[in-house]
Structure formats: C-alpha cells, structure tokens
Design a protein around this motif. Structure first.
Motif, PDB file in Angstrom:
ATOM      1  N   SER A  42       0.823  -1.205   0.000  1.00  0.00           N
ATOM      2  CA  SER A  42       0.000   0.000   0.000  1.00  0.00           C
ATOM      3  C   SER A  42       0.864   1.266   0.000  1.00  0.00           C
ATOM      4  O   SER A  42       0.566   2.230  -0.712  1.00  0.00           O
ATOM      5  N   ASP A  43       1.945   1.268   0.776  1.00  0.00           N
ATOM      6  CA  ASP A  43       2.872   2.401   0.797  1.00  0.00           C
ATOM      7  C   ASP A  43       3.472   2.628  -0.589  1.00  0.00           C
ATOM      8  O   ASP A  43       3.580   3.766  -1.050  1.00  0.00           O
ATOM      9  N   ILE A  44       3.874   1.542  -1.239  1.00  0.00           N
ATOM     10  CA  ILE A  44       4.483   1.631  -2.570  1.00  0.00           C
ATOM     11  C   ILE A  44       3.454   2.134  -3.581  1.00  0.00           C
ATOM     12  O   ILE A  44       3.760   2.989  -4.418  1.00  0.00           O
ATOM     13  N   GLN A  45       2.236   1.627  -3.490  1.00  0.00           N
ATOM     14  CA  GLN A  45       1.180   2.085  -4.391  1.00  0.00           C
ATOM     15  C   GLN A  45       0.968   3.588  -4.237  1.00  0.00           C
ATOM     16  O   GLN A  45       0.854   4.317  -5.219  1.00  0.00           O
ATOM     17  N   GLN A  46       0.899   4.030  -3.003  1.00  0.00           N
ATOM     18  CA  GLN A  46       0.635   5.426  -2.694  1.00  0.00           C
ATOM     19  C   GLN A  46       1.772   6.337  -3.153  1.00  0.00           C
ATOM     20  O   GLN A  46       1.527   7.429  -3.660  1.00  0.00           O
ATOM     21  N   SER A  47       3.005   5.886  -3.005  1.00  0.00           N
ATOM     22  CA  SER A  47       4.140   6.763  -3.291  1.00  0.00           C
ATOM     23  C   SER A  47       4.647   6.691  -4.723  1.00  0.00           C
ATOM     24  O   SER A  47       5.215   7.662  -5.214  1.00  0.00           O
TER      25      SER A  47
END
Length: 104
Positions: A42-47
């Motif tokens: 989720s962090d990677i998707q967001q960033s």
C-alpha cells in the motif's frame, strides 16, 4: 545496475528493471520509496503509483500482477533500510507533509 550481497554472493541488480508494466514503474523508484519509509504494498502504491493499474497481467511478460514482485522487493531489500517501525513513522510523516492526510 548495482552489486548486491546475497548470502555472501555478489549479485548484479538492475535498478531499471520494469516492475509495474501498466504504470511503467521500475525498481529504482520503489527502492527510493523504501528509503523514505515505505514498508507495505500500500505504501508503494501510494508513493509510486505502481500496482494501481489493471493491465499488468496483460502487459507483463510473466503474465502476472506486479504485486508479487513488489512484495519480493519489500521482503528482500527491506533489511537494507531503516528499522521497520522507524521507516513507517518516517513514511507517515512524509505522506502527511505532501498530502495533508493523517495515516492511522
């Protein structure tokens, strides 16, 4: 490309390896996000925007979604960066600065 140590063996890692084909995200931005504190898919998707499209199964030569590759990068390379709890806190602060959103 860079050299990486894997169980005592020097392995060449291609930073420009395409990870998400539908959003055209290579390994390098994913690793940068991890250095800034990203620890989950989720962090990677967001960033980075990786794994937010819906065509990787069609565009990826391995005919799979990129989430597995991203999770492998997170699991394999995560130990190179700051400890998990500190990375998560740092990432939350970065997201808050750029988006004015609070992440619980």
């Amino acid at each position: 490309m860079k050299n990486s140590d894997f169980n005592g063996l020097q392995v060449i890692v291609d930073d420009n390896k395409m990870i998400c084909y539908c959003k055209q995200v290579t390994q390098s931005p994913i690793e940068r996000a991890m250095k800034l504190g990203a620890i989950t898919l989720s962090d990677i998707q967001q960033s980075t925007g990786a794994c937010t499209g819906n065509q990787c199964k069609e565009m990826n030569p391995s005919v799979t979604c990129c989430s597995g590759d991203i999770n492998r990068i997170l699991n394999n390379d995560g130990s190179k960066f700051i400890k998990t709890s500190l990375r998560k806190k740092k990432f939350e602060n970065i997201v808050r600065c750029f988006t004015n959103k609070f992440i619980p």
